[in-house]
Design an enzyme around this catalytic site. Structure first.
Site, PDB file in Angstrom:
ATOM      1  N   CYS A   1       0.861  -1.193   0.000  1.00  0.00           N
ATOM      2  CA  CYS A   1       0.000   0.000   0.000  1.00  0.00           C
ATOM      3  C   CYS A   1       0.892   1.235   0.000  1.00  0.00           C
ATOM      4  CB  CYS A   1      -0.919   0.011   1.216  1.00  0.00           C
ATOM      5  SG  CYS A   1      -1.931   1.518   1.305  1.00  0.00           S
TER       6      CYS A   1
ATOM      7  N   CYS B   1      -1.687   7.202   5.373  1.00  0.00           N
ATOM      8  CA  CYS B   1      -2.783   6.498   6.046  1.00  0.00           C
ATOM      9  C   CYS B   1      -2.205   5.352   6.860  1.00  0.00           C
ATOM     10  CB  CYS B   1      -3.786   5.964   5.016  1.00  0.00           C
ATOM     11  SG  CYS B   1      -5.132   4.992   5.761  1.00  0.00           S
TER      12      CYS B   1
ATOM     13  N   CYS C   1      -4.527   0.661   8.551  1.00  0.00           N
ATOM     14  CA  CYS C   1      -4.127  -0.761   8.597  1.00  0.00           C
ATOM     15  C   CYS C   1      -2.832  -0.862   9.389  1.00  0.00           C
ATOM     16  CB  CYS C   1      -3.948  -1.306   7.182  1.00  0.00           C
ATOM     17  SG  CYS C   1      -5.447  -1.321   6.189  1.00  0.00           S
TER      18      CYS C   1
ATOM     19  N   CYS D   1      -7.380   2.960  -2.570  1.00  0.00           N
ATOM     20  CA  CYS D   1      -7.025   2.080  -1.448  1.00  0.00           C
ATOM     21  C   CYS D   1      -7.136   0.620  -1.876  1.00  0.00           C
ATOM     22  CB  CYS D   1      -7.952   2.344  -0.267  1.00  0.00           C
ATOM     23  SG  CYS D   1      -7.824   1.140   1.072  1.00  0.00           S
TER      24      CYS D   1
ATOM     25  N   GLN E   1     -21.721  -6.400   7.943  1.00  0.00           N
ATOM     26  CA  GLN E   1     -20.284  -6.613   8.048  1.00  0.00           C
ATOM     27  C   GLN E   1     -19.593  -6.140   6.772  1.00  0.00           C
ATOM     28  OE1 GLN E   1     -18.779  -7.499  10.699  1.00  0.00           O
ATOM     29  NE2 GLN E   1     -20.023  -8.882  11.923  1.00  0.00           N
TER      30      GLN E   1
ATOM     31  N   GLU F   1     -33.884  -6.429  17.289  1.00  0.00           N
ATOM     32  CA  GLU F   1     -32.828  -5.462  16.969  1.00  0.00           C
ATOM     33  C   GLU F   1     -33.343  -4.056  17.250  1.00  0.00           C
ATOM     34  OE1 GLU F   1     -29.989  -3.060  15.733  1.00  0.00           O
ATOM     35  OE2 GLU F   1     -29.618  -5.223  15.809  1.00  0.00           O
TER      36      GLU F   1
ATOM     37  N   ASN G   1     -25.339 -11.337  19.130  1.00  0.00           N
ATOM     38  CA  ASN G   1     -24.296 -10.700  18.313  1.00  0.00           C
ATOM     39  C   ASN G   1     -24.217  -9.230  18.714  1.00  0.00           C
ATOM     40  OD1 ASN G   1     -22.403 -10.148  16.318  1.00  0.00           O
ATOM     41  ND2 ASN G   1     -23.942  -9.895  14.721  1.00  0.00           N
TER      42      ASN G   1
ATOM     43  N   CYS H   1     -17.013  -9.305  18.610  1.00  0.00           N
ATOM     44  CA  CYS H   1     -15.886  -8.608  17.999  1.00  0.00           C
ATOM     45  C   CYS H   1     -14.923  -8.093  19.059  1.00  0.00           C
ATOM     46  CB  CYS H   1     -16.383  -7.446  17.128  1.00  0.00           C
ATOM     47  SG  CYS H   1     -17.309  -6.194  18.043  1.00  0.00           S
TER      48      CYS H   1
END
Length: 373
Positions: free
Chosen positions: A3, A11, A14, A87, A211, A261, A305, A332
């Site tokens: 990258c 940036c 990541c 990107c 997601q 939800e 979740n 997560c």
């Protein structure tokens, strides 16, 4: 993954990019296993690895620069725009949309918002691509002032991007770095973007969460369905169900599956999908914890979740004393997962798998099956 933005220091999103992907996954799983070490009987499946590049299905782009020369990307420390339209995380079908969308900003005279000066209209551009290459485009604006110009030039954009299926405006008037507001104005007759995963055609509405890694999301739902089918419960809940991914993949004849939800927009997406599929799954909008605590009894299986904060002490305590035989927990954040597991000692984690939902970062998804006894 190479990258040039990372190499140049433009940036650093990541932040694990300098590590080989295999080492990233090993480090993530090691960290999660350490947090879940109090349950040594837990059996771990092989981690599910993602592609290194081109895996993101959604771009969240800050719009800066000027009407004549818009910049799509992020802001640096000094508040200047950094162009991230190339990107390497974006698949070709998504990246190809950025040039027409940039020109559209100029044609419709959408002034990029300057946070420091508190002027301008266009804050963000949100673009989602489906597995078939169809697009959902959302412009996040301070007001409806540009609405007429956007409608005027939208036919030009649709001619440039025939794959554009859903277009909308999101109105976020606050002078803050908040991604989006509550008001959404649809500009197309079609209201949903189909996201097909293993034969389940989820219908995504503009304000529905999904997601960002479609392939890993599909793997997550496949694993959940496999474990649920092995358990063969006759009744199940999907709490924090979002657009209904778990419920719609795990629903089956003779199995009562109900999703809850807080987002009414996401629930409408789930209902639309269930109707199209002829699914037995049902859905309603509400707070997952409050809704569960108000029920007279639990089903045989509960899928949760939650967001990063976890399910919390109230829901964990309720599940601990409930009659549910099993819980499927998608997390997560293994820190809050471990905390919640400790609050449910009667529900023992028996199987787990780490899914590399977010390569090149410390983030992941971990799916854990708990059984009572």
């Amino acid at each position: 993954m190479d990258c040039h933005h990372f190499a140049a220091g433009r940036c650093r999103s990541c932040n694990w990019l300098e590590q080989p992907v295999a080492d990233q996954v090993t480090a993530k799983e090691r960290g999660v296993r350490e947090l879940l070490a109090p349950w040594p009987e837990l059996s771990w499946l092989e981690p599910v690895r993602s592609r290194e590049a081109g895996f993101r299905n959604k771009a969240k782009l800050v719009v800066s620069g000027s009407i004549e020369a818009p910049v799509l990307g992020i802001l640096d420390g000094a508040g200047h725009g950094v162009d991230l339209s190339d990107c390497p995380l974006y698949p070709a079908a998504l990246a190809a949309a950025f040039a027409p969308l940039t020109e559209f900003i100029t044609r419709a005279a959408l002034a990029p918002y300057d946070l420091m000066a508190r002027r301008g209209e266009l804050k963000y551009l949100l673009v989602t691509v489906s597995p078939t290459g169809e697009l959902m485009v959302r412009w996040v604006l301070r007001s409806t002032e540009p609405l007429a110009r956007i409608k005027k030039h939208l036919p030009w954009l649709q001619a440039q991007l025939p794959q554009l299926r859903v277009a909308s405006l999101n109105i976020q008037p606050e002078h803050k770095a908040i991604l989006e507001g509550e008001r959404e104005i649809l500009l197309t007759e079609v209201e949903t973007l189909p996201m097909e995963l293993d034969g389940v055609r989820l219908q995504l509405r503009p304000q529905s969460f999904f997601q960002t890694n479609t392939e890993i999301a599909a793997a997550l739902y496949r694993q959940a369905r496999s474990w649920v089918d092995d358990l063969a419960p006759s009744s199940a809940w999907d709490l924090y169900c979002g657009v209904g991914g778990f419920a719609l993949h795990c629903a089956a004849p003779g199995r009562v599956m109900h999703g809850v939800e807080i987002s009414a927009e996401a629930v409408q997406s789930a209902i639309t999908t269930a109707t199209e599929l002829g699914s037995v799954a049902t859905f309603e909008a509400g707070d997952a914890t409050a809704w569960a605590l108000a029920q007279p009894a639990a089903p045989e299986l509960v899928v949760v979740n939650p967001p990063r904060r976890g399910i919390g002490p109230e829901l964990a305590a309720w599940l601990e004393t409930s009659v549910a035989d099993a819980v499927l927990y998608s997390s997560c954040n293994a820190v809050t997962l471990a905390r919640d597991l400790a609050a449910m000692p009667s529900l023992r984690p028996v199987k787990a798998v780490l899914l590399d939902m977010f390569p090149h970062t410390a983030h992941y998804e971990v799916l854990t099956l708990l059984r009572r006894g």
